[in-house]
Design a protein around this motif. Structure first.
Motif, mmCIF file in Angstrom:
data_model
loop_
_atom_site.group_PDB
_atom_site.id
_atom_site.type_symbol
_atom_site.label_atom_id
_atom_site.label_comp_id
_atom_site.label_asym_id
_atom_site.label_seq_id
_atom_site.Cartn_x
_atom_site.Cartn_y
_atom_site.Cartn_z
ATOM 1 N N LEU A 1 41.189 69.443 41.025
ATOM 2 C CA LEU A 1 42.347 70.313 40.814
ATOM 3 C C LEU A 1 42.232 71.593 41.642
ATOM 4 C CD1 LEU A 1 42.935 69.974 36.964
ATOM 5 C CD2 LEU A 1 44.428 69.145 38.793
ATOM 6 N N TYR A 2 41.022 72.127 41.720
ATOM 7 C CA TYR A 2 40.815 73.347 42.506
ATOM 8 C C TYR A 2 41.090 73.088 43.988
ATOM 9 C CZ TYR A 2 38.402 77.105 44.962
ATOM 10 O OH TYR A 2 38.089 78.137 45.811
ATOM 11 N N VAL A 3 40.541 71.977 44.505
ATOM 12 C CA VAL A 3 40.753 71.630 45.915
ATOM 13 C C VAL A 3 42.237 71.394 46.180
ATOM 14 C CG1 VAL A 3 40.294 69.905 47.702
ATOM 15 C CG2 VAL A 3 38.440 70.692 46.211
ATOM 16 N N ARG A 4 42.872 70.689 45.245
ATOM 17 C CA ARG A 4 44.319 70.414 45.409
ATOM 18 C C ARG A 4 45.125 71.710 45.422
ATOM 19 N NH1 ARG A 4 48.573 69.794 46.601
ATOM 20 N NH2 ARG A 4 50.115 68.168 46.163
ATOM 21 N N TRP A 5 44.755 72.666 44.588
ATOM 22 C CA TRP A 5 45.445 73.953 44.558
ATOM 23 C C TRP A 5 45.272 74.706 45.867
ATOM 24 C CZ3 TRP A 5 49.025 75.981 41.485
ATOM 25 C CH2 TRP A 5 49.301 77.346 41.588
ATOM 26 N N ARG A 6 44.055 74.645 46.419
ATOM 27 C CA ARG A 6 43.793 75.319 47.695
ATOM 28 C C ARG A 6 44.598 74.676 48.831
ATOM 29 N NH1 ARG A 6 39.431 78.750 48.280
ATOM 30 N NH2 ARG A 6 40.442 79.091 50.303
ATOM 31 N N ILE A 7 44.739 73.357 48.770
ATOM 32 C CA ILE A 7 45.493 72.654 49.807
ATOM 33 C C ILE A 7 46.950 73.089 49.811
ATOM 34 C CG2 ILE A 7 46.434 70.373 50.404
ATOM 35 C CD1 ILE A 7 43.689 69.202 49.683
ATOM 36 N N MET A 8 47.501 73.374 48.633
ATOM 37 C CA MET A 8 48.905 73.789 48.544
ATOM 38 C C MET A 8 49.158 75.085 49.294
ATOM 39 S SD MET A 8 50.602 72.757 44.910
ATOM 40 C CE MET A 8 49.588 73.763 43.887
ATOM 41 N N GLY A 9 48.129 75.890 49.470
ATOM 42 C CA GLY A 9 48.255 77.088 50.305
ATOM 43 C C GLY A 9 49.049 78.197 49.665
ATOM 44 N N THR A 10 50.363 78.119 49.733
ATOM 45 C CA THR A 10 51.207 79.223 49.271
ATOM 46 C C THR A 10 51.572 79.116 47.799
ATOM 47 O OG1 THR A 10 53.176 77.985 49.963
ATOM 48 C CG2 THR A 10 52.210 79.509 51.559
ATOM 49 N N GLY A 11 50.935 78.222 47.075
ATOM 50 C CA GLY A 11 51.252 78.065 45.661
ATOM 51 C C GLY A 11 52.167 76.882 45.431
ATOM 52 N N PRO A 12 52.618 76.693 44.201
ATOM 53 C CA PRO A 12 53.447 75.531 43.873
ATOM 54 C C PRO A 12 54.804 75.610 44.562
ATOM 55 C CG PRO A 12 53.381 77.072 42.025
ATOM 56 C CD PRO A 12 52.398 77.573 43.033
ATOM 57 N N PRO A 13 55.463 74.464 44.735
ATOM 58 C CA PRO A 13 56.777 74.466 45.381
ATOM 59 C C PRO A 13 57.818 75.171 44.529
ATOM 60 C CG PRO A 13 56.279 72.305 44.463
ATOM 61 C CD PRO A 13 55.031 73.115 44.345
ATOM 62 N N ALA A 14 58.837 75.700 45.180
ATOM 63 C CA ALA A 14 59.900 76.413 44.472
ATOM 64 C C ALA A 14 61.080 75.468 44.276
ATOM 65 C CB ALA A 14 60.326 77.640 45.277
ATOM 66 N N PHE A 15 61.295 75.051 43.019
ATOM 67 C CA PHE A 15 62.429 74.200 42.705
ATOM 68 C C PHE A 15 63.543 75.031 42.087
ATOM 69 C CE2 PHE A 15 58.797 71.135 42.358
ATOM 70 C CZ PHE A 15 59.151 70.359 43.451
ATOM 71 N N THR A 16 64.750 74.478 42.113
ATOM 72 C CA THR A 16 65.920 75.189 41.602
ATOM 73 C C THR A 16 66.440 74.516 40.338
ATOM 74 O OG1 THR A 16 67.492 73.857 42.867
ATOM 75 C CG2 THR A 16 66.522 75.769 43.985
ATOM 76 N N ASP A 17 67.434 75.151 39.723
ATOM 77 C CA ASP A 17 68.012 74.579 38.508
ATOM 78 C C ASP A 17 68.756 73.278 38.804
ATOM 79 O OD1 ASP A 17 69.960 75.815 39.995
ATOM 80 O OD2 ASP A 17 71.101 76.525 38.267
ATOM 81 N N VAL A 18 69.100 73.037 40.057
ATOM 82 C CA VAL A 18 69.715 71.763 40.425
ATOM 83 C C VAL A 18 68.694 70.635 40.308
ATOM 84 C CG1 VAL A 18 70.760 70.462 42.321
ATOM 85 C CG2 VAL A 18 71.415 72.839 41.926
#
Length: 724
Positions: free
Chosen positions: A266-283
């Motif tokens: 989980l830590y490695v996967r978080w580092r790979i994401m780089g800028t943090g989790p993706p930004a989703f919208t209410d759509v």
């Protein structure tokens, strides 16, 4: 109680299950690329052998760099690698090879499911030294058959993007089976097999993030089967004594190893994401944007109940469940809150039986049914992070195994309890299986083309704006603009902020010369979403057509502001500057387009034509030859360069480019006409006459050609050639 043995041997059982899986989805083998395949495969440069292989490890599943704000952060390089191999083996983007591999993977996974479910039903003894002589329990075979033929799998198998779920499931199974292998044949466990299992877990994660859940399933196997821990007894006995017994068996050490491995991944996967989790919208996920925590919880649980219904009754299937397909529950008075309550009543009853039943087989079967049902679904549950969908049938691929295990146990239990009706129950089970096979075949047929896929969703989700948008887009691509307009307008009506529908509708209106309406729609789109670069560019094109040049220029620059690398926008900006006689600015804009996209044929050709028209023939010649180094088979650039060379009286060289252009596009009337003019100037009058006639035959109304041909005929009449 020992599971009832099947009349089939293990190999026969696996082949039967694989055959059923093949029958279900074989008719999708020659389908097209549909829906998300366009982004993940057709437009994904990582599949192209010319792209460095290292880019697969830097980009997300859709080909965007992981550090990009627009990235979905879905890191699945091994899945993309298999797409790239398909591309190499087929010599291009031919969907048949992609589909065949998906179908093959599903057959293998379904066959392996016999082994997985056999272990869960019969315990490690069935995986012992006598395994080669053992016969598969009927319940495990039946559960595997239900799994192979479950219609909810269609998206994962018939949709090529579903390869991620298939590969993840395959390595999930291999990781679990190797963990089970560690306990074969003795009271001690093999550290080597556990190490192999832990190595296969990140492999599953590199196919799809859901792969990490195999650690939870392995932990449950260790607790419930290897250590045979009875939760009810553990609660009634002294906990310290029970813990001491498990320490002696090595359970706590293994659980700690699984926990540490999972935390590290989980830590490695978080580092790979780089800028943090993706930004989703209410759509994408309206429930996660509900006004109160209470409403979020209620809607999440409503989504869970809908997922459960898809497992129970997979008849209403849809490629997309967003944009109004599932309206939000906005108050406790909404009658739909009954479904989450019913779901939890059933689930609690199931857990109670799994923990408290005196029958050890029943406890083990139901407990693992719940584990396989719930644990693989957790990443899609919104419990730990916001996901980018309402319902996604593909995320149920692994969870289906838990449902099928419970269903098969229920059938076996009913057959034992109601022996008088056993024949009827068997017939009903066979009918259910046959109905699922037929439903899979029908649904995979719908996935063969976008036209049938999108049309099938209209009856399932008539309130889904994206469904109407995709139907409209498909109609527009096939030239049915009138029908497309109706669907785009319905999409905007259902979702008034649907900027992509506005953009596409605006483009159609622009092509139909309804420029005022197009400008209004596109202006609304960029007002709703100011960073919508494509809408800004299209708005600029419309404003240019309306002679609103200053506004058009500003719209183009807005598009470039929000999408730095936008060659098509630079091309259109160049056209605007050319209309305004700002020749230097036009050349600079087109040069930018070719720098960003070296094979931008229109930009190269316009530069040659502009330099030709302004009398810069030497520069036009150099520009044309530079373009042909990149686009050696572009007949439009050959044509423009040939015209330039002809004006410089380089007749032989000009003739060569004209003839090469005609080899590629022999029915180009303008090319024949201009070649005839070249021969006319060159004094090769017979050849000039031949190509004038060919030009007029292809296009009787070609501008200037008839006049030039008449001039040539008069000249030939005045100076007839002597007979030979």
């Amino acid at each position: 109680t020992k599971p009832t043995k099947s009349i089939l041997r293990p190999l026969q059982s696996r082949l039967l299950v694989a055959l059923v899986g093949l029958i279900c989805f074989i008719n999708s083998y020659d389908g097209d690329f549909v829906f998300d395949d366009s982004e993940a495969i057709i437009n994904n440069k990582d599949l192209n052998p010319a792209t460095p292989l290292s880019s697969i490890w830097k980009n997300d599943f859709w080909g965007s760099h992981l550090s990009s704000n627009s990235s979905h952060k879905s890191y699945r390089p091994l899945t993309v690698l298999t797409f790239r191999l398909n591309y190499l083996l087929a010599g291009g983007l031919h969907p048949a090879g992609f589909h065949v591999l998906n179908i093959g993977l599903h057959c293998i996974i379904s066959a392996l499911m016999v082994d997985v479910l056999e272990i869960l039903l019969a315990g490690p003894a069935c995986d012992g030294r006598a395994k080669g002589l053992a016969r598969a329990p009927r319940a495990s075979l039946l559960a595997a058959l239900f799994f192979a033929a479950h219609p909810v799998h269609t998206e994962s198998v018939a949709g090529i993007v579903g390869r991620a779920d298939l590969l993840c499931a395959l390595f999930f199974q291999l990781s679990f089976l190797t963990y089970c292998r560690a306990f074969q044949g003795s009271d001690r466990f093999s550290v080597s097999w556990i190490a192999v299992s832990l190595l296969l877990c990140p492999v599953a994660m590199l196919c799809k993030e859901q792969g990490i859940t195999v650690l939870g399933v392995s932990a449950a196997f260790d607790i419930l089967i290897v250590c045979n821990l009875n939760v009810q007894q553990w609660l009634t006995q002294h906990p310290t004594v029970c813990v001491f017994k498990q320490v002696r068996k090595g359970l706590l050490a293994r659980l700690a190893l699984l926990l540490v491995s999972g935390s590290l991944l989980l830590y490695v996967r978080w580092r790979i994401m780089g800028t943090g989790p993706p930004a989703f919208t209410d759509v994408d996920n309206p429930a996660s944007f509900a006004e109160t925590i209470f409403l979020r919880i209620v809607n999440y649980n409503y989504y869970y109940s809908l997922n459960a219904w898809l497992l129970l009754c997979p008849w209403w299937l849809c490629f997309d469940w967003s944009m109004g397909c599932v309206p939000l529950i906005k108050s406790a008075g909404d009658w739909r809150v009954v479904w989450p309550l019913l779901l939890w009543a059933c689930f609690i009853g199931l857990i109670r039986q799994a923990l408290c039943s005196p029958d050890s087989t029943k406890r083990r079967t139901l407990a693992f049914g719940v584990v396989l049902l719930v644990v693989p679904f957790l990443p899609a549950s919104n419990l730990f992070f916001r996901v980018g969908f309402v319902i996604a049938e593909r995320v149920l691929y692994l969870s289906t195994a838990g449902y099928c295990l419970i269903l098969a146990y229920a059938v076996a239990h009913c057959c034992c309890r109601w022996r008088r009706h056993k024949t009827l129950l068997r017939a009903a089970t066979l009918a259910l299986l046959a109905m699922n096979v037929a439903r899979c075949a029908l649904r995979s047929q719908q996935w063969r083309s976008e036209q049938s896929l999108f049309a099938s969703a209209l009856s399932v989700c008539p309130l889904n704006a994206k469904v109407h948008y995709n139907v409209g887009k498909n109609l527009a691509d096939r030239g049915s603009q009138d029908a497309a307009i109706q669907y785009y307008r319905e999409a905007v009506r259902l979702h008034p902020k649907y900027v992509h529908a506005m953009n596409n509708l605006g483009n159609i209106l622009k092509e139909r010369n309804e420029l005022q309406k197009a400008e209004e729609l596109l202006s609304t789109a960029v007002h709703i979403q100011p960073d919508f670069a494509a809408a800004w560019m299209n708005l600029g094109i419309v404003q240019n057509s309306l002679k609103k040049f200053d506004e058009a220029e500003q719209s183009y620059w807005n598009a470039i502001k929000f999408r730095k690398k936008y060659p098509d926008c630079y091309y259109n900006l160049g056209r605007l500057y050319a209309d305004l006689n700002r020749h230097v600015d036009a050349l600079n804009a087109w040069r930018n387009a070719t720098m960003l996209k070296p094979d931008h044929s229109l930009a190269w050709n316009n530069m040659v034509i502009l330099l030709d028209n302004t009398g810069n023939l030497a520069q036009a010649e150099l520009m044309g030859k530079e373009a042909l180094k990149i686009l050696p088979k572009d007949h439009t650039i050959m044509f423009s360069l040939a015209n330039v060379l002809g004006k410089q009286e380089k007749y032989k060289e000009s003739e060569g480019f004209f003839l090469n252009a005609l080899k590629i596009n022999p029915n180009a009337a303008s090319c024949h006409g201009n070649l005839a003019v070249l021969y006319h100037r060159w004094g090769k009058l017979d050849l000039a006459k031949k190509h004038y006639e060919l030009s007029l035959k292809l296009d009787p109304n070609a501008p200037g050609t008839k006049e030039n041909y008449n001039m040539l005929k008069r000249k030939l009449e005045q100076h007839p050639r002597p007979a030979t």
